[in-house]
Design a protein around this motif. Structure first.
Motif, PDB file in Angstrom:
ATOM      1  N   ILE A  27       5.220 -11.199  -0.089  1.00  0.00           N
ATOM      2  CA  ILE A  27       4.416 -12.011  -1.070  1.00  0.00           C
ATOM      3  C   ILE A  27       3.021 -12.025  -0.344  1.00  0.00           C
ATOM      4  CG2 ILE A  27       3.906 -14.179  -2.107  1.00  0.00           C
ATOM      5  CD1 ILE A  27       6.934 -15.144  -1.811  1.00  0.00           C
ATOM      6  N   ALA A  28       1.889 -11.773  -1.020  1.00  0.00           N
ATOM      7  CA  ALA A  28       0.508 -11.611  -0.373  1.00  0.00           C
ATOM      8  C   ALA A  28      -0.255 -13.141  -0.965  1.00  0.00           C
ATOM      9  CB  ALA A  28      -0.469 -10.463  -0.991  1.00  0.00           C
ATOM     10  N   VAL A  29      -0.499 -13.912   0.223  1.00  0.00           N
ATOM     11  CA  VAL A  29      -0.870 -15.181  -0.400  1.00  0.00           C
ATOM     12  C   VAL A  29      -2.376 -15.290  -0.085  1.00  0.00           C
ATOM     13  CG1 VAL A  29      -0.959 -17.548   0.402  1.00  0.00           C
ATOM     14  CG2 VAL A  29       1.400 -16.341   0.108  1.00  0.00           C
ATOM     15  N   GLY A  30      -3.142 -15.791  -0.908  1.00  0.00           N
ATOM     16  CA  GLY A  30      -4.589 -16.051  -0.954  1.00  0.00           C
ATOM     17  C   GLY A  30      -5.339 -14.827  -1.296  1.00  0.00           C
ATOM     18  N   SER A  31      -6.628 -15.225  -1.710  1.00  0.00           N
ATOM     19  CA  SER A  31      -7.775 -14.312  -2.376  1.00  0.00           C
ATOM     20  C   SER A  31      -7.794 -13.232  -1.231  1.00  0.00           C
ATOM     21  CB  SER A  31      -8.955 -14.898  -2.649  1.00  0.00           C
ATOM     22  OG  SER A  31      -8.718 -15.791  -3.293  1.00  0.00           O
ATOM     23  N   CYS A  32      -7.897 -13.474  -0.067  1.00  0.00           N
ATOM     24  CA  CYS A  32      -7.958 -12.370   0.892  1.00  0.00           C
ATOM     25  C   CYS A  32      -7.112 -11.598   0.798  1.00  0.00           C
ATOM     26  CB  CYS A  32      -8.135 -13.076   2.147  1.00  0.00           C
ATOM     27  SG  CYS A  32      -9.638 -14.225   2.777  1.00  0.00           S
ATOM     28  N   ALA A  33      -5.768 -12.012   0.908  1.00  0.00           N
ATOM     29  CA  ALA A  33      -4.526 -11.103   0.885  1.00  0.00           C
ATOM     30  C   ALA A  33      -4.673 -10.101  -0.393  1.00  0.00           C
ATOM     31  CB  ALA A  33      -3.343 -11.919   1.074  1.00  0.00           C
ATOM     32  N   ALA A  34      -5.120 -10.691  -1.346  1.00  0.00           N
ATOM     33  CA  ALA A  34      -5.120  -9.901  -2.833  1.00  0.00           C
ATOM     34  C   ALA A  34      -6.133  -8.712  -2.522  1.00  0.00           C
ATOM     35  CB  ALA A  34      -5.421 -10.799  -3.939  1.00  0.00           C
ATOM     36  N   ASP A  35      -7.487  -9.083  -2.119  1.00  0.00           N
ATOM     37  CA  ASP A  35      -8.353  -7.917  -2.191  1.00  0.00           C
ATOM     38  C   ASP A  35      -9.394  -8.059  -0.975  1.00  0.00           C
ATOM     39  OD1 ASP A  35      -9.868 -10.187  -2.763  1.00  0.00           O
ATOM     40  OD2 ASP A  35     -10.076  -9.707  -4.910  1.00  0.00           O
ATOM     41  N   GLY A  36      -9.166  -8.619  -0.105  1.00  0.00           N
ATOM     42  CA  GLY A  36      -9.962  -8.852   1.054  1.00  0.00           C
ATOM     43  C   GLY A  36     -11.014 -10.205   1.086  1.00  0.00           C
ATOM     44  N   GLY A  37     -10.977 -10.567  -0.282  1.00  0.00           N
ATOM     45  CA  GLY A  37     -11.666 -11.862  -0.272  1.00  0.00           C
ATOM     46  C   GLY A  37     -13.207 -11.799  -0.074  1.00  0.00           C
ATOM     47  N   VAL A  38     -13.750 -12.699   0.655  1.00  0.00           N
ATOM     48  CA  VAL A  38     -15.232 -12.654   0.980  1.00  0.00           C
ATOM     49  C   VAL A  38     -15.167 -11.670   2.366  1.00  0.00           C
ATOM     50  CG1 VAL A  38     -15.928 -15.033   0.538  1.00  0.00           C
ATOM     51  CG2 VAL A  38     -14.884 -14.628   2.831  1.00  0.00           C
ATOM     52  N   PHE A  39     -14.159 -11.360   2.868  1.00  0.00           N
ATOM     53  CA  PHE A  39     -14.318 -10.582   4.033  1.00  0.00           C
ATOM     54  C   PHE A  39     -14.192  -8.738   3.755  1.00  0.00           C
ATOM     55  CE2 PHE A  39     -12.045 -14.370   5.556  1.00  0.00           C
ATOM     56  CZ  PHE A  39     -13.029 -14.922   5.895  1.00  0.00           C
ATOM     57  N   ALA A  40     -14.022  -8.587   2.407  1.00  0.00           N
ATOM     58  CA  ALA A  40     -13.867  -7.267   2.001  1.00  0.00           C
ATOM     59  C   ALA A  40     -15.172  -6.438   2.436  1.00  0.00           C
ATOM     60  CB  ALA A  40     -13.712  -7.043   0.517  1.00  0.00           C
ATOM     61  N   GLY A  41     -14.987  -5.340   2.931  1.00  0.00           N
ATOM     62  CA  GLY A  41     -15.997  -4.258   3.330  1.00  0.00           C
ATOM     63  C   GLY A  41     -16.336  -4.370   4.875  1.00  0.00           C
ATOM     64  N   SER A  42     -15.931  -5.303   5.615  1.00  0.00           N
ATOM     65  CA  SER A  42     -16.488  -5.355   6.686  1.00  0.00           C
ATOM     66  C   SER A  42     -15.856  -4.078   7.749  1.00  0.00           C
ATOM     67  CB  SER A  42     -15.911  -6.759   7.447  1.00  0.00           C
ATOM     68  OG  SER A  42     -15.772  -6.632   8.941  1.00  0.00           O
ATOM     69  N   TYR A  43     -16.520  -3.799   8.765  1.00  0.00           N
ATOM     70  CA  TYR A  43     -16.023  -2.858   9.898  1.00  0.00           C
ATOM     71  C   TYR A  43     -14.735  -3.255  10.339  1.00  0.00           C
ATOM     72  CZ  TYR A  43     -17.564  -6.035  13.367  1.00  0.00           C
ATOM     73  OH  TYR A  43     -17.712  -6.929  14.472  1.00  0.00           O
ATOM     74  N   VAL A  62     -12.167  -4.990   8.885  1.00  0.00           N
ATOM     75  CA  VAL A  62     -11.102  -5.422   7.981  1.00  0.00           C
ATOM     76  C   VAL A  62     -10.571  -4.123   7.239  1.00  0.00           C
ATOM     77  CG1 VAL A  62     -10.792  -6.542   5.585  1.00  0.00           C
ATOM     78  CG2 VAL A  62     -11.884  -7.650   7.473  1.00  0.00           C
ATOM     79  N   GLU A  63      -9.229  -3.988   7.322  1.00  0.00           N
ATOM     80  CA  GLU A  63      -8.547  -2.922   6.736  1.00  0.00           C
ATOM     81  C   GLU A  63      -8.784  -3.034   5.001  1.00  0.00           C
ATOM     82  OE1 GLU A  63      -7.042  -0.723   9.109  1.00  0.00           O
ATOM     83  OE2 GLU A  63      -7.206   0.509   7.303  1.00  0.00           O
ATOM     84  N   GLY A  64      -8.614  -4.185   4.680  1.00  0.00           N
ATOM     85  CA  GLY A  64      -8.517  -4.490   3.012  1.00  0.00           C
ATOM     86  C   GLY A  64      -7.522  -5.480   2.948  1.00  0.00           C
ATOM     87  N   ALA A  65      -6.900  -5.255   1.502  1.00  0.00           N
ATOM     88  CA  ALA A  65      -5.871  -6.195   0.898  1.00  0.00           C
ATOM     89  C   ALA A  65      -4.621  -5.667   1.746  1.00  0.00           C
ATOM     90  CB  ALA A  65      -5.608  -5.962  -0.485  1.00  0.00           C
ATOM     91  N   VAL A  66      -3.521  -6.642   1.328  1.00  0.00           N
ATOM     92  CA  VAL A  66      -2.455  -6.295   2.174  1.00  0.00           C
ATOM     93  C   VAL A  66      -1.378  -5.261   1.657  1.00  0.00           C
ATOM     94  CG1 VAL A  66       0.140  -7.498   2.304  1.00  0.00           C
ATOM     95  CG2 VAL A  66      -1.818  -8.828   2.797  1.00  0.00           C
ATOM     96  N   ARG A  67      -1.723  -5.123   0.308  1.00  0.00           N
ATOM     97  CA  ARG A  67      -1.053  -3.958  -0.488  1.00  0.00           C
ATOM     98  C   ARG A  67      -1.652  -2.340   0.106  1.00  0.00           C
ATOM     99  NH1 ARG A  67      -3.158  -5.416  -5.863  1.00  0.00           N
ATOM    100  NH2 ARG A  67      -5.079  -4.589  -5.661  1.00  0.00           N
ATOM    101  N   ASP A  68      -2.640  -2.846   0.842  1.00  0.00           N
ATOM    102  CA  ASP A  68      -3.337  -1.414   1.318  1.00  0.00           C
ATOM    103  C   ASP A  68      -2.364  -0.873   2.530  1.00  0.00           C
ATOM    104  OD1 ASP A  68      -5.144  -1.531  -0.600  1.00  0.00           O
ATOM    105  OD2 ASP A  68      -6.734  -2.320   0.544  1.00  0.00           O
ATOM    106  N   VAL A  69      -1.576  -1.728   3.046  1.00  0.00           N
ATOM    107  CA  VAL A  69      -0.992  -1.443   4.230  1.00  0.00           C
ATOM    108  C   VAL A  69       0.409  -1.477   4.092  1.00  0.00           C
ATOM    109  CG1 VAL A  69      -0.581  -2.474   6.794  1.00  0.00           C
ATOM    110  CG2 VAL A  69      -2.887  -2.574   5.497  1.00  0.00           C
TER     111      VAL A  69
END
Ligand code: SF4
Lengths: 172, 501
Positions: free
Chosen positions: A117-133, A135-142
């Motif tokens: 279970i991916a919990v939270g906006s960040c876990a879904a798509d990186g949230g406000v942290f998406a695009g950072s050097y 950050v890998e990304g969403a949980v399902r990317d891993v």
């Protein structure tokens, strides 16, 4: 101490009625992997929480599930200390580069059948942290994800709805 | 004497507020280090801003801050950590993020760059990735010593970090922390961001302190742009800050007792925490009150029933809290675990400028609400509880006393919130710089901000209180038994995300 325990008995319970299982979560689950759906686990699931980079906000609300109002354990759901004892991984945060390997290893250490279970906006798509050097990304990317519970952070009621949906799904 | 009067400096930045920022050369930099080493000044922060490094200093008795800036020559600056240990980790972080080198630094191992990034020095002159995951832990040699590695993934619902214990039987000889796992690159995401977006990032630096971060960020922005939040907004900010403090203190008091296997307290405190979050949601539409504080004021007003809900919360807490304190105080088996466990010596707390209950349980009186008297705390009356035993018990008592103060503050705020606007217009900023603080439940948050001409963030640095508390945990656990670590750790409750950024 006796006084407090006694008051707890006479005052009745704070625990609230469970919310209905989340329809969209059920739909997502129904579509997701069928591999383990047939395996009956009984009405009991062990959950291992993994913070893969969260701001800690999601953890606070996950914690709240254990308080007297939500009382998660009455549903046979409980948090365990080791992935080896877990049926469910509950992952928060954008996955940071620094945590990627630790998350993968935790996933691999969890025996099958397992759900993520991916919990939270960040876990879904990186949230406000998406695009950072960093950050890998969403949980399902891993790792493969079976269910998303969105929100920043999702409230305990949102979490409960998602978990109940998972429980119903597993029971089918 | 003002801080800058004691430090040789040249240019004073003309739009840095509310405290001054001045450029120094080797002499001024050394004079500042001298004063840190002798304890006349306290280190508030040290961060990169290529080609410069900035150092924020506090004159504690005077309640005055200043920033000095050193322009690096070929990427180098004289190490502060060489003579003032609290700067060591900050220098290691600057080296990882900017590639700026502290000359004669006592510890040059990486700190946030764990070898997994695709780029080196992401905020400075970028270089090829380091790709080295191995790490040299400090050696600990001796007969009968063994090591216990823990983490980064921990056995509870908590944040990740690595702890390396060296133990002799049950006794901890050394704890070495390795952090950085949840580094998200927040400061790089801020660069070029609109002020509103940067405020959202600040509010997600450490979720348990989202109000405090948004508060500090807003104050830095407002100082820079010379805006004043309306009075109503100012009071409501404090209301949120105190609700956040209550929620966290309840959670912590319960969790500390739980780590001493006293679950009853945990159950009771968790109820109070939940009630607090529900009052927060009733008033501000979000249980953690995220994104309500914005530069200029508030993004929304309190709901009509919000004030009454907060008043009801205070009454409910007052009704049960005294019994819980008594329970804590009269349970000998619990006291047995907390008294004299994990002692932080007052000298160490003073040297590190430790904020929050970690500092105040070890005799350091600093509380940003009092020392820097930002609005509306300058108009409210409250005490700053201090103890000097420095053990787990003292840190629990500090929280108990602060709960009482927060309740009284909320009552004062409820009686004083004026009607009126909740947000001042931001207008267009000229390039400017601001320094802001807020007292989070765990200690002071520092935000330093440079805004460029089109109201975007040119550079922002966020410093969590944990930077100066984590190292003290290493000291506090020495000589204690391994089994007391969770208890000690919880009594600190340092932030991982706020530290790793
Ligand atoms: S979803 Fe929100 S609360 Fe959860 S980790 Fe991300 S920023 Fe924090």
């Amino acid at each position: 101490m006796r006084k407090i325990l006694f008051e707890g008995i006479v005052q009745g319970s704070l625990t609230e009625r469970p919310p209905a299982a989340d329809e969209t979560a059920l739909a997502e689950l129904a579509e997701s992997v069928n591999r383990a759906a047939q395996i009956k686990l009984g009405r009991s699931l062990s959950i291992r929480q993994v913070d893969a980079g969260s701001c800690n906000g999601c953890e606070l609300e996950i914690h709240a599930l254990n308080n007297a109002f939500y009382d998660l354990e009455r549903f046979g759901l409980r948090f365990v200390a080791s992935p080896r004892h877990a049926d469910v991984l509950m992952v928060t945060g954008p996955v940071t580069k620094n945590m990627r390997e630790a998350l993968e290893r935790t996933y691999n250490a969890t025996p099958d059948p397992k759900w993520v279970i991916a919990v939270g906006s960040c876990a879904a798509d990186g949230g406000v942290f998406a695009g950072s050097y960093a950050v890998e990304g969403a949980v399902r990317d891993v790792i493969p994800v079976d269910l998303h519970i969105r929100g920043c952070p999702p409230s305990p009621v949102d979490l409960l709805k998602g978990l109940l949906a998972l429980l119903q799904y597993v029971e089918r | 004497m003002a801080i800058l009067d004691t430090i040789t400096h040249s240019d004073v930045a003309d739009r840095h507020r509310p405290w001054p920022r001045a450029q120094v050369n080797d002499e001024g930099w050394r004079q500042a280090i001298d004063q840190l080493a002798t304890g006349r000044l306290v280190l508030l922060g040290l961060w990169g801003d290529a080609p410069m490094v900035h150092m924020a200093l506090l004159d504690e008795p005077a309640g005055e801050a200043a920033v000095i800036s050193y322009v690096c020559k070929s990427g180098k600056y004289p190490s502060v950590g060489a003579r003032h240990a609290p700067a060591i980790r900050l220098e290691r972080a600057i080296s990882d993020l900017f590639g700026l080198e502290a000359v004669n630094a006592p510890d040059t191992r990486p700190w946030l760059d764990l070898g997994f990034w695709d780029v080196r020095h992401p905020l400075g002159k970028k270089a090829a990735a380091r790709r080295q995951v191995s790490y040299d832990f400090l050696p600990a040699e001796g007969e009968g010593l063994h090591q216990i590695p823990v983490g980064p993934v921990h056995a509870g619902i908590i944040e990740p970090g690595h702890f390396r214990f060296t133990a002799n039987g049950e006794h901890v000889v050394r704890l070495e922390q390795r952090l950085g796992w949840v580094h998200k690159g927040i400061e790089s995401l801020m660069q070029g961001a609109k002020l509103e977006q940067a405020a959202r990032l600040a509010a997600r630096t450490s979720g348990d302190s989202t109000v405090a971060y948004a508060f500090a960020f807003a104050q830095a922005a407002e100082a820079a742009m010379q805006i004043k939040a309306p009075l109503r907004a100012s009071y409501l900010r404090a209301l949120m800050a105190e609700l956040e403090r209550l929620a966290n203190h309840f959670g912590d008091i319960g969790a500390i007792c739980n780590d001493a296997s006293f679950a009853l307290m945990q159950a009771q405190c968790a109820i109070l925490r939940e009630r607090t979050l529900r009052a927060a949601e009733a008033g501000f539409g979000h249980r953690l009150m995220m994104d309500v504080i914005v530069p200029g004021g508030l993004s929304r007003d309190i709901a009509p029933k919000g004030l009454a809900e907060a008043a009801a919360l205070v009454a409910a807490v007052r009704g049960v809290f005294a019994d819980l304190i008594e329970l804590y105080d009269n349970t000998a088996s619990l006291q047995d675990r907390t008294v004299t466990t994990g002692i932080v010596k007052p000298e160490l707390a003073a040297q590190f400028g430790a904020g929050g209950y970690v500092g105040r349980a070890s005799g350091r009186t600093f509380d940003a609400r009092r020392a820097l008297a930002y609005a509306p705390y300058d108009k409210l009356s409250f005490e700053v509880p201090v103890r000097d035993e420095g053990d787990v018990n003292a840190r629990v008592w500090l929280r108990i006393r602060e709960v009482e103060q927060s309740l009284s503050l909320i009552e004062q705020i409820l009686g004083a919130v004026p009607a009126g606007a909740i947000k001042a217009p931001l207008g267009r900023a000229k390039s400017c710089e601001g320094l802001g603080f807020a007292e989070a439940f765990r200690g002071d948050v520092l935000v330093w901000l440079r805004i460029n001409g089109n109201s975007r963030v040119a550079r922002c640095h966020l410093r969590d209180a944990s930077w100066f508390q984590w190292p003290l945990l290493e000291a506090a656990i020495e000589g204690n038994i391994v089994a007391d670590f969770p208890l000690c750790n919880k009594s600190f409750n340092c932030s991982y995300s706020g530290h790793d950024l």
